[in-house]
Design an enzyme around this catalytic site. Structure first.
Site, PDB file in Angstrom:
ATOM      1  N   ARG A   1       0.799  -1.230   0.000  1.00 32.67           N
ATOM      2  CA  ARG A   1       0.000   0.000   0.000  1.00 32.67           C
ATOM      3  C   ARG A   1       0.831   1.279   0.000  1.00 32.67           C
ATOM      4  NH1 ARG A   1      -3.180  -3.316   3.542  1.00 32.67           N
ATOM      5  NH2 ARG A   1      -5.121  -3.929   2.504  1.00 32.67           N
TER       6      ARG A   1
ATOM      7  N   LYS B   1       4.275  11.241 -11.044  1.00 33.97           N
ATOM      8  CA  LYS B   1       3.468  10.426 -11.948  1.00 33.97           C
ATOM      9  C   LYS B   1       4.212   9.126 -12.226  1.00 33.97           C
ATOM     10  CE  LYS B   1       1.417  12.573 -15.428  1.00 33.97           C
ATOM     11  NZ  LYS B   1       1.170  13.541 -16.530  1.00 33.97           N
TER      12      LYS B   1
ATOM     13  N   LYS C   1       8.586  22.870 -13.766  1.00 35.77           N
ATOM     14  CA  LYS C   1       7.700  21.750 -13.446  1.00 35.77           C
ATOM     15  C   LYS C   1       7.321  21.757 -11.973  1.00 35.77           C
ATOM     16  CE  LYS C   1       6.689  16.974 -14.327  1.00 35.77           C
ATOM     17  NZ  LYS C   1       7.050  15.740 -15.049  1.00 35.77           N
TER      18      LYS C   1
ATOM     19  N   HIS D   1       2.178  15.490 -26.155  1.00 40.71           N
ATOM     20  CA  HIS D   1       2.051  14.129 -25.672  1.00 40.71           C
ATOM     21  C   HIS D   1       0.816  13.404 -26.199  1.00 40.71           C
ATOM     22  CE1 HIS D   1       5.277  15.397 -23.093  1.00 40.71           C
ATOM     23  NE2 HIS D   1       5.327  14.228 -22.493  1.00 40.71           N
TER      24      HIS D   1
END
Length: 359
Positions: A119, A141, A225, A246
């Site tokens: 988890r 990500k 970013k 993208h």
């Protein structure tokens, strides 16, 4: 060494940028609680695995390691299962630290393993490619691919730290270096016109691996970013702008089988397509579209996409993760350095932009 922070409250983390950082024990020690596992690939392992392992062991960690195949094909269920099995075999608990040592594929794979193992456990990004240093290692990500599309199975899971050693770029193949430059160009074209000007003036220095130029490109990309991630961690709005190129780029990767085109190469061709679509939609001046294409070409990156059936393009574009309420939302350009998320683009314009930008 230069450091900056991704500001996410209690989950904030540092990005360290410099040369000779991969084996600096002090950068790992604050995040160790007893055991660690290094995930890397067969290309990176002979170069840096021993150095990272020695730094972790010098801090008192019990260290496991797993070496996977190189390339985009590693981002799938079989390799993820192999990584998880190695963690279990090493009897690593929830206090373990996973170290992602490699490029964007390793960062995505190891980060997703960290997100789901028991988890969720901590992980550190140690990116060894330019693409990973300027983009994929920052922001949390993580993902693996599905046969129907890229990065469709994943989680947001922020690292505990990012250690970007620009000296690792000395061993990077030229093609991989150019692929990383695509993401630097993307940051400028989407968010920072001044960075585009700097790139136009310094692209040859970057291609020649000038150390000072590389440090600046990594730092400025990370600054841009980090600011976006701090404002929109889970891509509800502004962060989607970082996906310029993208939508088309992921379609190229999926249609060609995840491998023949490097991610940065596909993004480069995708940016040309996005600029062309922006021009046809009346948003972007033709001179700006030509300027973007010229910079991409100077970086030695492809400006034309492979040709495949229009219905295949539409099928893959429809899977884009920026879609909402069944409508595709494109990242388009109003000017160099100013992107926006736009829905409602006519299919005819999309088809025309694709046709104008394929080989």
């Amino acid at each position: 060494m230069e450091s900056l922070s991704v500001a996410l409250g209690s989950r904030s983390y540092p990005i360290h940028i410099g040369a000779g950082l991969v084996d600096q024990r002090a950068l790992y020690a604050p995040h160790l609680r007893g055991s660690a596992a290094i995930v890397t690939n067969g290309i990176v392992a002979p170069l840096y695995l021993g150095r990272v392992r020695a730094a972790l062991e010098a801090s008192g960690a019990r260290v496991a390691q797993v070496v996977v195949e190189d390339g985009e094909q590693a981002k799938g269920w079989p390799t993820l299962d192999r990584v998880i099995d190695a963690l279990l075999a090493a009897r690593l608990g929830r206090d373990a630290l996973i170290v992602a040592l490699g490029g964007g594929v390793i960062g995505d794979l190891a980060g997703f393993a960290a997100a789901v193992y028991q988890r969720g456990v901590a992980f550190i990004q140690v990116p060894t490619t330019l693409l990973a240093q300027v983009d994929s290692s920052v922001g949390g990500k993580t993902a693996i691919n599905h046969a129907r599309g890229k990065n469709l199975i994943g989680a947001f899971h922020q690292p505990a730290a990012v250690i970007s050693d620009v000296a690792t770029l000395d061993t990077l193949p030229d093609r991989e270096l150019r692929a990383g430059l695509a993401e630097v160009i993307k940051h400028g074209v989407a968010l920072d016109a001044a960075l585009v000007v700097w790139l136009e003036q310094n692209i040859e220095r970057l291609l020649a691996r000038d150390r000072d130029a590389l440090v600046y490109a990594v730092r400025r990309s990370c600054e841009l970013k980090a600011a976006v991630v701090a404002e929109d961690e889970r891509e509800a709005g502004m962060r989607a702008l970082l996906n310029l190129g993208h939508t088309f780029g992921h379609a190229i990767e999926a249609a060609t089988g995840f491998g023949p085109w490097l991610h940065g190469e596909a993004v480069a061709a995708g940016m040309v397509m996005a600029a062309e679509l922006s021009r046809r939609a009346g948003m972007l001046a033709a001179s700006d579209a030509r300027r973007i294409e010229a910079l991409i070409a100077r970086a030695g990156l492809p400006t034309r996409a492979p040709k495949f059936a229009p219905e295949r393009w539409r099928e893959l574009i429809a899977l884009d993760k920026k879609s909402a309420a069944g409508r595709v939302r494109f990242v388009l350009l109003e000017a160099v350095g100013r992107a926006r998320l736009q829905a409602g683009i006519e299919d005819r314009l999309v088809d025309e932009a694709i046709a104008a930008a394929v080989q």
